[in-house]
Design an enzyme around this catalytic site. Structure first.
Site, PDB file in Angstrom:
ATOM      1  N   GLU A  38     -11.203  -1.978  65.216  1.00  0.00           N
ATOM      2  CA  GLU A  38     -11.799  -2.731  66.309  1.00  0.00           C
ATOM      3  C   GLU A  38     -13.308  -2.688  66.088  1.00  0.00           C
ATOM      4  O   GLU A  38     -13.879  -1.603  65.952  1.00  0.00           O
ATOM      5  CB  GLU A  38     -11.439  -2.055  67.635  1.00  0.00           C
ATOM      6  N   ARG A 263      -3.527  11.418  63.045  1.00  0.00           N
ATOM      7  CA  ARG A 263      -4.974  11.214  62.935  1.00  0.00           C
ATOM      8  C   ARG A 263      -5.585  12.365  62.160  1.00  0.00           C
ATOM      9  O   ARG A 263      -5.084  13.484  62.202  1.00  0.00           O
ATOM     10  CB  ARG A 263      -5.605  11.275  64.326  1.00  0.00           C
ATOM     11  N   LYS A 273     -15.403   7.179  68.805  1.00  0.00           N
ATOM     12  CA  LYS A 273     -16.468   6.176  68.690  1.00  0.00           C
ATOM     13  C   LYS A 273     -17.344   6.178  69.936  1.00  0.00           C
ATOM     14  O   LYS A 273     -18.536   5.933  69.856  1.00  0.00           O
ATOM     15  CB  LYS A 273     -15.851   4.790  68.483  1.00  0.00           C
TER      16      LYS A 273
HETATM   17  P1  ATP Z   1     -11.332   4.398  69.430  1.00  0.00           P
HETATM   18  O1  ATP Z   1     -11.847   5.760  69.007  1.00  0.00           O
HETATM   19  O2  ATP Z   1     -12.435   3.481  69.833  1.00  0.00           O
HETATM   20  O3  ATP Z   1     -10.159   4.431  70.337  1.00  0.00           O
HETATM   21  P2  ATP Z   1      -9.870   4.034  66.979  1.00  0.00           P
HETATM   22  O4  ATP Z   1     -10.263   5.372  66.484  1.00  0.00           O
HETATM   23  O5  ATP Z   1      -8.437   3.755  67.270  1.00  0.00           O
HETATM   24  O6  ATP Z   1     -10.755   3.632  68.202  1.00  0.00           O
HETATM   25  P3  ATP Z   1      -9.933   1.601  65.448  1.00  0.00           P
HETATM   26  O7  ATP Z   1     -11.121   0.837  65.037  1.00  0.00           O
HETATM   27  O8  ATP Z   1      -8.984   0.960  66.372  1.00  0.00           O
HETATM   28  O9  ATP Z   1     -10.459   2.963  65.992  1.00  0.00           O
HETATM   29  O10 ATP Z   1      -9.186   2.140  64.178  1.00  0.00           O
HETATM   30  C1  ATP Z   1      -8.787   1.368  63.077  1.00  0.00           C
HETATM   31  C2  ATP Z   1      -7.683   2.057  62.350  1.00  0.00           C
HETATM   32  O11 ATP Z   1      -8.108   3.341  61.908  1.00  0.00           O
HETATM   33  C3  ATP Z   1      -6.496   2.262  63.249  1.00  0.00           C
HETATM   34  O12 ATP Z   1      -5.328   1.896  62.564  1.00  0.00           O
HETATM   35  C4  ATP Z   1      -6.532   3.718  63.558  1.00  0.00           C
HETATM   36  O13 ATP Z   1      -5.242   4.182  63.741  1.00  0.00           O
HETATM   37  C5  ATP Z   1      -7.208   4.320  62.336  1.00  0.00           C
HETATM   38  N1  ATP Z   1      -7.928   5.542  62.703  1.00  0.00           N
HETATM   39  C6  ATP Z   1      -8.891   5.672  63.623  1.00  0.00           C
HETATM   40  N2  ATP Z   1      -9.283   6.967  63.730  1.00  0.00           N
HETATM   41  C7  ATP Z   1      -8.546   7.662  62.841  1.00  0.00           C
HETATM   42  C8  ATP Z   1      -8.477   9.047  62.465  1.00  0.00           C
HETATM   43  N3  ATP Z   1      -9.251   9.974  63.045  1.00  0.00           N
HETATM   44  N4  ATP Z   1      -7.593   9.393  61.511  1.00  0.00           N
HETATM   45  C9  ATP Z   1      -6.822   8.466  60.919  1.00  0.00           C
HETATM   46  N5  ATP Z   1      -6.838   7.165  61.226  1.00  0.00           N
HETATM   47  C10 ATP Z   1      -7.678   6.748  62.175  1.00  0.00           C
HETATM   48 MG    MG Z   2      -8.172   1.714  68.372  1.00  0.00          MG
END
Ligand code: ATP
Ligand code: MG
Length: 556
Positions: A38, A263, A273
């Site tokens: 996002e 994660r 974020k």
């Molecule tokens: P927010 O922290 O704003 O909720 P998010 O961490 O889900 O957002 P996105 O931009 O939606 O961030 O993430 C893009 C992709 O990266 C998604 O498929 C998410 O699952 C993956 N992702 C985000 N954070 C992690 C993490 N800490 N470890 C592994 N994958 C991640």
């Molecule tokens: Mg997200």
């Protein structure tokens, strides 16, 4: 390396993919994955795990990985983020080719799909306020209640939804909801919202829309529209999967299957974020690319390499259980990579002057020293040697214990790549601080000439007349607590900021360092890895400490 890859056990997603390919369940035998950020912030180390997984799987199985920007929340999204995301993925070494998609590209299609749901009697326009909706939703233990609008006629729903789209109503007045089951034990299935009214300018669609699709509605539809065969996301989305499957069944669209993995969390690091944005906005760091930030642009500015980050992802693997990984493993990977590839230079941080009393005044001798000791016959840099040198204060000890093999009164040490010197006299200032060491060099000990004689210690040095002063930004961990998810109720994560996470220091370097154009961090011999900061100029060179040379950490 090749062998190691072949014998490495498959992770659970690779197993699924190999089964699917073997059983002929993949159209055209071509797997399609996607990385769906996002654009509401910069990518961080956690995202790397997802990037390496999605792009890595496509590479390994000769499939395709899409970049999909999930831009459904115009209020928080920005072109700045979109551009940074693309730069960061390219920097890591992955490419999506022509497959760059935006959820917003599908807004027309998503709108048509919503009409289809209304026509099928599977969606309705609700006039409950957001507060009422929350109240009607029930709790984990209590079922929800049907909205009074749930049984609106299809015609009326069509009419209201059209008028929502035409901008006839204020924000919050109406919501389009799926008609599923208000008594479902899964709250996500209790008539989730599909569209909300929002008068916001979208970074890509401008003011075309005043209704925006919700993330949960959009996400699965996009996967289906793009024929994603393996839709990989993080564990918290497993409770959303029944909803995605409901859309697939109700609409008869392409059945993208979702698989969830854990994660990545790192010790001493925050990856939310929202919190990273707060650090930037409050000026607690210098920006998204502050070298202490876990963002990709931050670690890049710190001197971490794509190779090291990928090595780290290989090592941590893909699990289904949440992991708090040791940041030392990441630092170890960075050192592994830089140790193999980085150029070496001598830099003295806290200097003491050494005067060679038997050196011919004004004489300069140049030594050709390997840029990387792993390739002794490889490229060289030329290092000037004179009778006035700096050595590191830590390499001299007045009352040295027996096992101290560096310089001490009447002791001998080799100045790296050059001669053995002997310390004859220690000069102090009025306060008793050592300010100069008067030494003699042994001309017979020149490497490659004369007699080879060895001493136990070798230390680095810099010719004072040739030394270039560097600003050193000595970075350390941003937070003081290992598990940053475990913050006591009465505290805030900002209470755990490390006050010493940045110390500004100074170093004296051999001149060749300023001509280094390797593009990666260099090794200050015997000290650590340092990366030239974008702020650096020839008049004012600035280097960021990437990591110290060694620590006691060993991966399992
Ligand atoms: P927010 O922290 O704003 O909720 P998010 O961490 O889900 O957002 P996105 O931009 O939606 O961030 O993430 C893009 C992709 O990266 C998604 O498929 C998410 O699952 C993956 N992702 C985000 N954070 C992690 C993490 N800490 N470890 C592994 N994958 C991640
Ligand atoms: Mg997200």
């Amino acid at each position: 390396m090749e062998n190691e890859k072949e014998t490495k056990p498959l992770n659970f997603i690779e197993k699924i993919i190999e089964d699917d390919l073997r059983e002929g369940r993949v159209p055209n035998d071509t797997i399609v994955t996607r990385f769906p950020p996002e654009p509401n912030g910069y990518l961080h180390i956690g995202h790397i795990k997802s990037i390496c997984l999605n792009f890595g799987l496509a590479e390994k199985y000769k499939g395709i990985c899409h970049l999909r920007l999930d831009d459904t929340n115009p209020a928080k999204e920005d072109m700045e983020y979109i551009n940074s995301i693309k730069d960061d993925i390219h920097w890591l070494g992955f490419d999506w080719g022509e497959h760059e998609y935006y959820a917003s590209d599908y807004y027309d299609q998503l709108y048509e799909i919503a009409l289809d749901l209304i026509r099928k009697g599977k969606a309705y326009v609700d006039s409950l306020s957001p507060e009422e909706m929350k109240e009607y939703r029930g709790t984990l233990t209590e079922p929800g209640k049907n909205s009074p609008d749930r049984d609106r006629s299809i015609e009326e729903n069509m009419d209201l939804f059209l008028r929502m789209k035409n901008g006839e109503f204020p924000e919050g007045k109406y919501t389009l909801r799926a008609k599923i089951d208000m008594a479902s034990p899964n709250i996500n299935m209790r008539d989730p919202a599909l569209y909300r009214i929002k008068y916001a300018e979208h970074p890509r669609t401008g003011n075309k829309w005043c209704i925006y699709p919700m993330y949960d509605y959009t996400h699965g539809q996009c996967d289906s529209i793009e024929n994603i065969t393996h839709s990989i996301c993080t564990l918290e989305f497993d409770v959303h999967r029944p909803l995605y499957d409901w859309f697939i069944k109700t609409l008869g669209i392409y059945p993208s299957h979702q698989y969830e993995f854990a994660r990545l969390n790192l010790t001493y690091t925050l990856m939310s974020k929202r919190k990273l944005l707060e650090l930037v906005q409050k000026g607690l760091v210098s920006g998204w690319d502050d070298p202490r930030m876990p963002t990709l642009c931050g670690v890049r500015r710190r001197g971490y390499t794509p190779q090291a980050l990928k090595m780290f992802c290989e090592k941590i693997g893909v699990s289904k259980r949440d992991q708090l990984m040791d940041i030392q493993l990441l630092e170890w990977c960075v050192r592994q990579d830089l140790n193999a590839r980085s150029n070496r230079y001598m830099v003295v941080e806290d200097p003491i002057k050494v005067t060679l009393t038997n050196w011919e005044p004004g004489k300069v001798e140049w030594f050709d020293c390997p840029l990387n000791p792993a390739e002794p016959e490889g490229a060289k840099r030329s290092v000037p040697f004179t009778g006035e040198l700096y050595i590191s204060r830590a390499d001299f000890m007045e009352d040295a214990p027996k096992k101290f093999f560096r310089l001490k009164p009447d002791g001998e040490v080799r100045l790296k790549y050059t001669y053995i010197i002997k310390c004859n006299e220690v000069i102090k200032d009025a306060d008793g601080n050592v300010v100069e060491l008067r030494c003699t060099y042994d001309p017979t000990t020149r490497p490659g000439g004369g007699e080879w004689r060895s001493v136990k210690g070798t230390i680095h040095w810099v010719s004072i007349a040739h030394a270039r002063e560097l600003e050193l930004r000595l970075y350390d961990r941003l937070f003081t607590q290992a598990d940053m998810s475990d913050i006591p109720e009465d505290k805030d994560y900002k209470d755990f900021l490390n006050p010493d996470s940045l110390v500004i220091g100074k170093g004296y370097a051999e001149p060749a360092i300023l001509d280094d154009n390797s593009g990666i961090a260099v090794q200050f011999e015997r000290v650590g890895y340092y990366y030239k900061d974008p702020d650096s100029t020839p008049e004012h060179p600035v280097f960021n400490r990437t990591t110290v040379l060694k620590d006691s950490y060993k991966p399992e």
